[in-house]
Design an enzyme around this catalytic site. Structure first.
Site, PDB file in Angstrom:
ATOM      1  N   ASP A 107       0.832  -1.202   0.000  1.00 37.53           N
ATOM      2  CA  ASP A 107       0.000   0.000   0.000  1.00 37.53           C
ATOM      3  C   ASP A 107       0.866   1.251   0.000  1.00 37.53           C
ATOM      4  OD1 ASP A 107       0.809   0.423   2.613  1.00 37.53           O
ATOM      5  OD2 ASP A 107      -1.127  -0.009   3.512  1.00 37.53           O
ATOM      6  N   ILE A 108       0.226   2.385  -0.259  1.00 39.10           N
ATOM      7  CA  ILE A 108       0.930   3.659  -0.343  1.00 39.10           C
ATOM      8  C   ILE A 108       1.177   4.189   1.068  1.00 39.10           C
ATOM      9  CG2 ILE A 108       0.818   6.037  -1.185  1.00 39.10           C
ATOM     10  CD1 ILE A 108      -0.956   5.075  -3.455  1.00 39.10           C
ATOM     11  N   GLU A 168      -6.086   2.173  -0.510  1.00 37.67           N
ATOM     12  CA  GLU A 168      -4.775   2.394  -1.104  1.00 37.67           C
ATOM     13  C   GLU A 168      -3.940   1.132  -1.090  1.00 37.67           C
ATOM     14  OE1 GLU A 168      -4.167   3.697   3.265  1.00 37.67           O
ATOM     15  OE2 GLU A 168      -5.809   3.509   1.837  1.00 37.67           O
TER      16      GLU A 168
END
Length: 302
Positions: free
Chosen positions: A175-176, A218
């Site tokens: 994920d970011i 995300e």
């Protein structure tokens, strides 16, 4: 005798439209998957198309009771025939087991235990419509990659196949980092731009046979068939390092992002089902974030 100008224009327009859409004749043979791992997908048929779970099949359908070369579809003089290739569990058309049979529009074909396909003819407009329906059901609207539902269906099928055949199956979850900060400081449209750009970037790094999906807001998943944890970690590191250098523009400004990733695989005696593989990858992802972010963590092997 003079020709009416409107009649000439109408005839010309009708002729041009008919030519543009390929005369709208239903002469393109397809299979549509209506049950199974590729549900909704349209498969255009070639002169000869082999279905099966083996790598030599033209259309690879992964499921428990599929033979490596299960059946063959042959187009001959405008007619389409299906032929069983000595499969273990048989090929069925409209519920009846067949060795060879001519297909009619709308026939239902069952191969293996859960895969059901519909044979049909389509023109180009119908093909486009069916593809749009397929994409809307299985793909995420923002990133255009597979959605969570499709991923959850595939990981169960792939897990069962890998367990049965004792092959490797790896899962990368990433994920970011600090994505909330991107949304809070630059706005949600900037966040959406970052998600879409990242998905496009990673889509160019994964293999055709990998399943790349948006797993959460995300968070993304890459399911790697026939890949051990070391090679999956190499891919995860490539995703991490190239994402760090990715230039994402929004409103004339650069939106820098990094990702954290967790990797797990089977065979692993501690992982007994698909949900536990997801948990293992998620735990590795959590450790990557806890230990500083912008890094890859693999679940230790026994």
């Amino acid at each position: 005798m003079a020709t009416d100008h409107n009649e000439l224009d109408d005839a010309t327009v009708v002729g041009a439209v008919a030519e543009d859409v390929g005369l709208l004749s239903k002469d393109r043979a397809y299979l549509i998957v209506i049950a199974g791992t590729l549900v909704g997908e349209m498969i255009p048929l070639k002169q000869t198309t082999i279905l099966g779970r083996g790598v030599e099949a033209d259309v690879r359908l992964i499921e428990e009771k599929m033979s490596r070369r299960h059946c063959r579809l042959v187009i001959d003089k405008g007619e389409t025939y299906i032929e069983d290739l000595g499969s273990s569990n048989g090929t069925y058309v409209n519920g009846a087991r067949v060795a060879r049979q001519r297909l009619s529009d709308g026939d239902k074909i069952q191969v293996g235990e859960t895969t059901i396909l519909k044979f049909t003819y389509h023109d180009r407009l119908e093909e486009s419509f069916q593809q749009q329906m397929y994409d809307s059901a299985l793909r995420d609207g923002l990133t255009k990659i597979f959605n969570k539902k499709y991923f959850q269906d595939r990981i169960r099928t792939e897990f069962a196949f890998a367990s049965r055949h004792r092959t490797s199956l790896s899962l990368i979850l990433f994920d970011i980092d600090h994505f909330k900060k991107v949304n809070d400081t630059r706005g949600h449209l900037a966040g959406d731009r970052a998600l879409a750009a990242l998905a496009q970037h990673v889509g160019n790094l994964v293999r055709t046979e990998d399943v790349f999906a948006r797993y959460g807001g995300e968070e993304f998943a890459v399911l790697c068939r026939g890949t051990d944890v070391q090679n999956a970690a190499v891919l995860a590191e490539r995703i991490r390092s190239t994402t760090e250098q990715l230039v994402i523009q929004f409103n004339g400004e650069t939106v820098p992002i990094t990702i954290s990733a967790g990797v797990a695989m089977i065979p692993d005696p501690r992982i007994r089902d698909a949900d536990e593989l997801i948990v293992a990858s998620d735990e590795a992802l959590y450790e990557a974030k806890r230990s500083g972010r912008n890094r890859v963590v693999t679940r230790p092997l026994p």
